[in-house]
Scaffold this motif. Structure first.
Motif, short mmCIF file in Angstrom:
data_model
loop_
_atom_site.label_atom_id
_atom_site.label_comp_id
_atom_site.label_asym_id
_atom_site.label_seq_id
_atom_site.Cartn_x
_atom_site.Cartn_y
_atom_site.Cartn_z
N GLU A 106 0.81 -1.22 0.00
CA GLU A 106 0.00 0.00 0.00
C GLU A 106 0.84 1.27 0.00
OE1 GLU A 106 -3.50 0.23 2.40
OE2 GLU A 106 -3.71 -1.94 2.49
N THR A 107 1.91 1.29 0.79
CA THR A 107 2.73 2.51 0.79
C THR A 107 3.42 2.70 -0.57
OG1 THR A 107 4.55 1.27 1.83
CG2 THR A 107 3.11 2.55 3.28
N VAL A 110 1.07 4.57 -3.09
CA VAL A 110 0.62 5.95 -2.85
C VAL A 110 0.94 6.89 -4.01
CG1 VAL A 110 0.97 7.99 -1.39
CG2 VAL A 110 0.51 5.77 -0.34
N VAL A 113 -1.65 6.56 -6.60
CA VAL A 113 -2.94 7.13 -6.20
C VAL A 113 -2.95 8.62 -6.52
CG1 VAL A 113 -4.51 7.59 -4.28
CG2 VAL A 113 -3.26 5.42 -4.37
N ILE A 122 -10.92 11.15 -3.95
CA ILE A 122 -10.24 11.25 -2.65
C ILE A 122 -10.99 12.21 -1.74
CG2 ILE A 122 -8.08 11.84 -1.50
CD1 ILE A 122 -6.63 11.14 -4.12
N HIS A 157 -8.68 0.82 0.66
CA HIS A 157 -7.38 0.16 0.59
C HIS A 157 -7.23 -0.64 -0.72
CE1 HIS A 157 -5.83 1.30 4.49
NE2 HIS A 157 -7.00 1.02 5.03
N GLU A 159 -8.73 0.21 -3.58
CA GLU A 159 -8.55 1.22 -4.64
C GLU A 159 -7.12 1.74 -4.67
OE1 GLU A 159 -10.52 2.38 -7.05
OE2 GLU A 159 -12.03 0.89 -6.51
N ILE A 160 -6.49 1.84 -3.50
CA ILE A 160 -5.10 2.28 -3.45
C ILE A 160 -4.22 1.35 -4.27
CG2 ILE A 160 -3.09 2.45 -1.90
CD1 ILE A 160 -4.99 3.59 0.23
N LEU A 209 -3.03 12.85 1.11
CA LEU A 209 -3.27 12.22 -0.19
C LEU A 209 -4.01 13.18 -1.10
CD1 LEU A 209 -2.61 9.38 -1.29
CD2 LEU A 209 -4.93 8.70 -0.68
N GLN A 218 2.23 8.54 2.83
CA GLN A 218 2.84 7.23 3.09
C GLN A 218 3.11 7.02 4.58
OE1 GLN A 218 6.15 7.72 0.33
NE2 GLN A 218 5.39 6.01 -0.92
N LEU A 221 -0.26 6.52 6.35
CA LEU A 221 -0.81 5.22 6.00
C LEU A 221 -0.04 4.12 6.73
CD1 LEU A 221 -2.69 3.43 4.31
CD2 LEU A 221 -1.08 3.64 2.41
#
Length: 236
Positions: A106-107, A110, A113, A122, A157, A159-160, A209, A218, A221
């Motif tokens: 996930e990070t 970012v 995104v 967002i 999460h 969608e990220i 974000l 990041q 998150l």
């Protein structure tokens, strides 16, 4: 292997090891067992037979048997000789590994995104959380808010990750997300009591974000995922 790749191989193997219909039925069985795990119908540590899975999925014994090796490879089912199948128990390693994988994926996503997700999307995520926090503070939160928040959490999460457009990352995340949901539904389900904490953690990464601030998004998150891990392990 993706579903598309399996179908392609199935077509190539027609007349030798299986038909396209066989491959499709295996995919149906896989998808329905996956749904049972995601919904918490199959619980960590539960032992279940192949025939019980046939009844629960409405598929065939052959399809279930063909789907099982994939779940075993993904660490989502374990075969117990003479006993059946077991859903993995939520030991420390299982939980820690799942959350560490989530943190990495996930990070890393970012920046994508910021580049690819519309600011309005967002902003909508952020507005929902700000409104929900205000409702809690005013004592006006609906009984359904924890469940709504949990589903929104999973959607955001996901969608990220999908913002990367990387199918390999998406598939790894899909499998890992099943493990996360197993943990959440057993250990850290969102409630009226902890909803405000979760909302605050979401707002902390949604605000940077929205501003396109990748490093701070990041970091926030990462703090959110680390907090979830601590609560799942019971060390928070």
């Amino acid at each position: 292997m993706s579903g598309e790749a399996e179908v392609e191989q199935g077509v190539n193997r027609k007349g030798r090891s299986g038909s396209g219909a066989d491959i499709s039925l295996r995919q149906v069985a896989y998808g329905r067992i996956e749904a049972l795990l995601n919904a918490g119908t199959l619980l960590p540590g539960q032992i279940i037979s192949q025939r019980e899975l046939v009844e629960m999925t409405g598929t065939t014994l052959g399809a279930v048997r063909e789907a099982i090796p994939r779940f075993e490879a993904e660490g989502l089912l374990v075969t117990l000789p003479q006993r059946g199948l077991m859903v993995p128990s939520l030991d420390v390693s299982f939980i820690r590994d799942a959350y560490q994988m989530r943190l990495i994926l996930e990070t890393a996503a970012v920046p994508d995104v910021v580049r690819h997700v519309e600011r309005k999307q967002i902003a909508d995520w952020l507005d929902w959380h700000l409104c929900a926090r205000q409702q809690i503070e005013n004592g006006e939160a609906a009984d359904s808010l924890p469940q709504d928040l949990q589903y929104r959490d999973w959607d955001i999460h996901s969608e990220i990750i999908h913002a990367t457009g990387n199918q390999l990352m998406a598939n790894v995340y899909r499998v890992n997300a099943i493990k996360i949901r197993m943990t959440v539904q057993t250990r850290i389900r969102v409630t009226q009591q902890n909803a405000q904490r979760v909302i605050g953690e979401h707002i902390a990464f949604l605000e940077p974000l929205l501003a396109g601030d990748v490093p701070n998004a990041q970091e926030a998150l990462g703090r959110h995922i680390a907090s979830s891990l601590r609560h799942a392990l019971g060390t928070a």
